[in-house]
Structure formats: C-alpha cells, structure tokens
Design an enzyme around this catalytic site. Structure first.
Site, short mmCIF file in Angstrom:
data_model
loop_
_atom_site.label_atom_id
_atom_site.label_comp_id
_atom_site.label_asym_id
_atom_site.label_seq_id
_atom_site.Cartn_x
_atom_site.Cartn_y
_atom_site.Cartn_z
N TYR A 1 17.15 2.11 2.80
CA TYR A 1 17.43 1.50 1.50
C TYR A 1 18.56 2.21 0.76
CZ TYR A 1 12.66 -0.14 2.37
OH TYR A 1 11.53 -0.68 2.94
N HIS B 1 0.81 -1.22 0.00
CA HIS B 1 0.00 0.00 0.00
C HIS B 1 0.84 1.27 0.00
CE1 HIS B 1 -0.02 -1.53 4.34
NE2 HIS B 1 0.96 -0.65 4.26
#
Length: 488
Positions: free
Chosen positions: A258, A171
């Site tokens: 990340y 989502h």
C-alpha cells in the site's frame, strides 16, 4: 428469536463455518434460518453437509438451506453476508501474474495496487446485483454485511450506488491488537484498550492504553524490537512505527504493497519481508496460500466433516464482528468494534465520501460511530492517497470508463513508484483483456485494447517476483503438518 440470514459466496467453506458457529454461540439464535448461496453447487453441497452435521450434533432446531438461486436465498432475509471472490483463483492469478511483467511485486493484491483495483472492477457490478436483490426481495431494512475485498471499494459501491444499509467488516484491527498485547506482556487482551482509525487495511492505533496507562511510541518500538518473532516478521511495520510514531493494523506483507517505498526494487523487497509465512511479504503469498487451502480442503474433506460432529464451544467464539453485531442489534447487548462505513464526519481530516474504518458501538438502534477523530498527519496523508485511488476505481467500475481505470491504477502508490505511464496503460489493457469474462462493463473497450496490445512497443519481462514460492503438493502439506504436530 426467528429470522433469516443469507450468506452469498457460502462456498468459502472454512469462513462460512466460522460465521455459522459464531452466530450459534448466541443462545437466542437457536431458531434462526441460514440460506446459503454460491455459484458452485459442489462447494454448496460440501458446506451444507458440514453445517447440517453441526446442527445435528448440537441438537439445534436451526434451519439450513442451500441454493444457486441467489434471489431465492435472499427472500425475506434480515441480514445478508457477502464473502465472494468474483473470478475465483483463476482471475486472481492474473491479478498477480500480469503486474509482475511490469515490475509490480504484490504480496496479496486484493485491496489497492494493480491487483486490488482489477479485483474491484470484477466485484462491483456483482455487488450492485446483490444490492438490487436485497432491495427487491429481502426483508424491509435488511442489513448488508460485506466481508469481501476490496473492502472499501465494495462497501463504497454498495452504499453510494446500491442504496443498501451496508457495513464492511474485517479482522485486521483485532489481529494487530493481539500482537500489541503480546509484545507488551498483557496477560489477556482485555488489559489493552485502544482507538484504531483510518481506512480498511490502513488503520492506525492512535491511542493505546495498557491497564489504563498510556503506551507511547518508544515503549512500543522497544517492545516489538525485543520480541524474538515479531522483530523478524514485522520489520517493515516496525520501520513505519518508528517513522510515523503509530503502529499499523495491517500485516507486513499487506502494508508493504500500500506504500510506495518498500517494494519498489527487488533488493528492497527482500530486505523488508520475512519468508516464514506468506503474510509477511512473499510474492503472491496469498494466492499460493489460497490455492493450497483449496486443494487441502478438497482432499481432506472427510476430516472436516468429522470435525463438524463436535459440540459448539461458546468460549471459542471468534472475534469476527458479524456474530457480535447481530447479537447487539437483536438483544441490545452493546458491542464495541471497528466498522467500515461512509465517513460523514467520523474522521475530521479524511474526505467525507470515503469509506473509513473506525470505532463504533452497536445496540438495538444500530451502529453508532465515535465521531470527531483526527488522525496524525502522516497517517491521514497515506490514507488519502489510497482513498483517491479507491474513488476513481469505484467510478470506473460503475461507468466502464477504461481511461479512468488507467488513471486510477496510475495513481496507485506502489504502481506509481515502479511503472511509467506507458507501462500502466499497456498493463491495464492486458488485464482487462485477460479478465474480460468477469468485466461486462468493459466489453465495449476490449476490441480496442486488443488492437493496442498487438501494436505496443512497451517491453515486459517474465518474472516470478523477488520472493516467490511454488504451491506445495498435498504430500508436502501433510509432511509439514505432521512435523509441526510432532514438534508441538
């Protein structure tokens, strides 16, 4: 219509309830069957009682069953949904705790980085067991909808090695779009049209249109910097937007782990994060949130059961993809969403074997991806760094090759920015030993790892991270919720 949906990991009570009510918002789905399965009989009992209460309150003929026998739950299922966390919070705590000893400070640790890679090692053998059961006892052509992280690795394994029709669902895109619509002053989400493409948790809004008008970088930067809340909570995302020219779907905290640039030094971490909520970069934030949520649910369960007596309101159907995909496949009402699938030419400048997240349309013929998308070069370069880690991680999980696992962790962007090869080798040994109960493919490697650890000269430190918060008690949570209710 009458068909069966199996939910694996249904003991994830809140999420299972959301999926259940979303699906029952589709009028044609009143007569379907839900088969719940989980390792925990306790959690299964709680969620079944909640779903039974919903069915009763709404006068539905829907069937709900619950069993710890996964194959029984999967028998004849047309759709299988997974939301499992292998190892639970116990293993997850090690995903955060052990890397901290080596200077690696994660906010979530469930996608890549040291925690996400080890999470994948625990999940992938179990995912392949699911796929075997689906092939053997589910309905012919059953579709596997994977919500479990690490999304790309799990989906990669299910498609490449599990040989099951699989789509990964998340989502992040929807949440990012809601932010953009808010800062641009849209009166509704429908005013914003967008193309978002990349890989899960590193997806990029490469085309934005507000009421048909193209929105550029400068306008978007100005809108975010002017927003009184997002300008503080999303400092890192805004910095990436300024440098890349493209907004990322992922939260400030997720995105920070990340990349190799923002969490490499403790003083840099505190510069870029915001402590108003865990998702904006708090050390181990999601672990704390998950622990508090579990404790709260266990204590306040009677309230959740009482709330289940309310009628289903279709206007409050969530934007989770699952119910909309099932509706499109079964009724031919077309749905446009963002899906995790094997690339195969969808994104021209990412590897063909990678699991990408990109726009697609669903109807009775299946999920049809919009092909031929080319990412901006910086976005593609960032994605490729993670894809290379994901590929090695999947292959290590399949083969049980601890040396390949160490190489995967070594090539992780944040790990590589913080740790030396010697530290990575010892950290992986320590994590494999600590999580051996959930890593059967590495059983042969554990004795040697223990031996190496007993002789290691690599120094570690006991460190809570740059921005750690303690798990709050039920009393503290009650007081906070009461204060928010009074203020609101």
């Amino acid at each position: 219509m009458s068909f069966k949906i199996a939910i694996i990991g249904a003991g994830s009570v809140g999420f299972t309830k959301k999926l259940f009510t979303d699906i029952l918002c589709v009028p044609e789905f009143r007569d379907i069957e839900f088969a719940l399965t989980d390792l925990s009989e306790h959690n299964l009992g709680m969620i079944k009682a909640i779903l039974d209460r919903i069915v009763e309150a709404n006068g539905l003929p829907t069937k709900v069953s619950a069993t710890t026998d996964r194959r029984k739950a999967l028998e004849g299922a047309r759709y299988v949904i997974s939301c499992v966390r292998v190892g639970g919070l116990e293993a997850y705590a090690d995903d955060i705790r052990i890397p901290l000893k080596y200077g690696i400070d994660q906010c979530v640790g469930d996608t890549i980085c040291a925690g996400g890679i080890l999470y994948g090692q625990r999940n992938i053998p179990v995912i392949l067991d699911f796929c075997k059961d689906i092939r053997e006892v589910a309905a012919t052509g059953a579709k596997f909808l994977n919500y479990a992280n690490p999304m790309a690795m799990n989906t990669w394994a299910a498609i490449e090695y599990g040989k099951v029709d699989t789509v990964g669902l998340c989502h992040g895109v929807q949440h990012g779009a809601e932010q953009i619509a808010t800062v641009l002053g849209a009166k509704s989400r429908q005013e914003l049209d967008y193309v978002c493409s990349g890989i899960n948790h590193q997806t990029w809004f490469i085309d934005l249109r507000l009421n048909g008008r193209k929105v550029g970088k400068d306008e978007l930067v100005a809108a975010f910097e002017a927003h009184p809340v997002y300008s503080q909570q999303e400092k890192l995302r805004i910095d990436v937007l300024k440098r890349f020219g493209i907004y990322s779907t992922e939260s400030n905290g997720h995105l920070s782990e990340y990349l190799p640039w923002y969490r490499k030094r403790p003083d840099e971490i505190t510069r870029w994060i915001d402590m108003s909520d865990w998702i904006h970069g708090e050390t181990g934030g999601y672990l704390r949130y998950s622990t508090e949520t579990r404790n709260w649910f266990e204590t306040e369960y009677p309230q959740f059961l009482e709330a289940a007596s309310k009628p289903i309101d279709p206007t409050k159907r969530s934007n989770e993809h699952a119910s909309h995909i099932l509706e499109a496949l079964e009724t031919n009402r077309v749905y446009r969403g963002h899906f995790n699938v094997k690339n195969n030419g969808v994104i021209t400048n990412l590897p063909q074997d990678a699991i990408i997240e990109s726009p697609g349309f669903v109807d009775r013929f299946g999920i049809n991806m919009a092909a031929g998308i080319t990412l901006p070069e910086a976005c593609a370069a960032t994605c490729i760094s993670s894809i290379n880690v994901q590929r090695m991680s999947v292959h290590a999980a399949i083969s049980g090759d601890i040396d390949l696992l160490k190489l995967a962790v070594l090539h992780d962007p944040l790990v590589g920015a913080v740790s030396t090869p010697e530290e990575v080798w010892q950290m992986v040994d320590e994590m494999v030993v600590a999580q051996a109960a959930w890593l059967p493919q590495y059983a042969h490697a554990v004795p040697a790892a223990k031996e190496r650890l007993s002789k290691s000269q690599v120094k570690t430190r006991e460190w809570d991270g740059a921005a750690r918060r303690n798990v709050r008690s039920i009393e503290e949570l009650r007081a906070e919720k009461a204060a928010l209710k009074q203020a609101g």
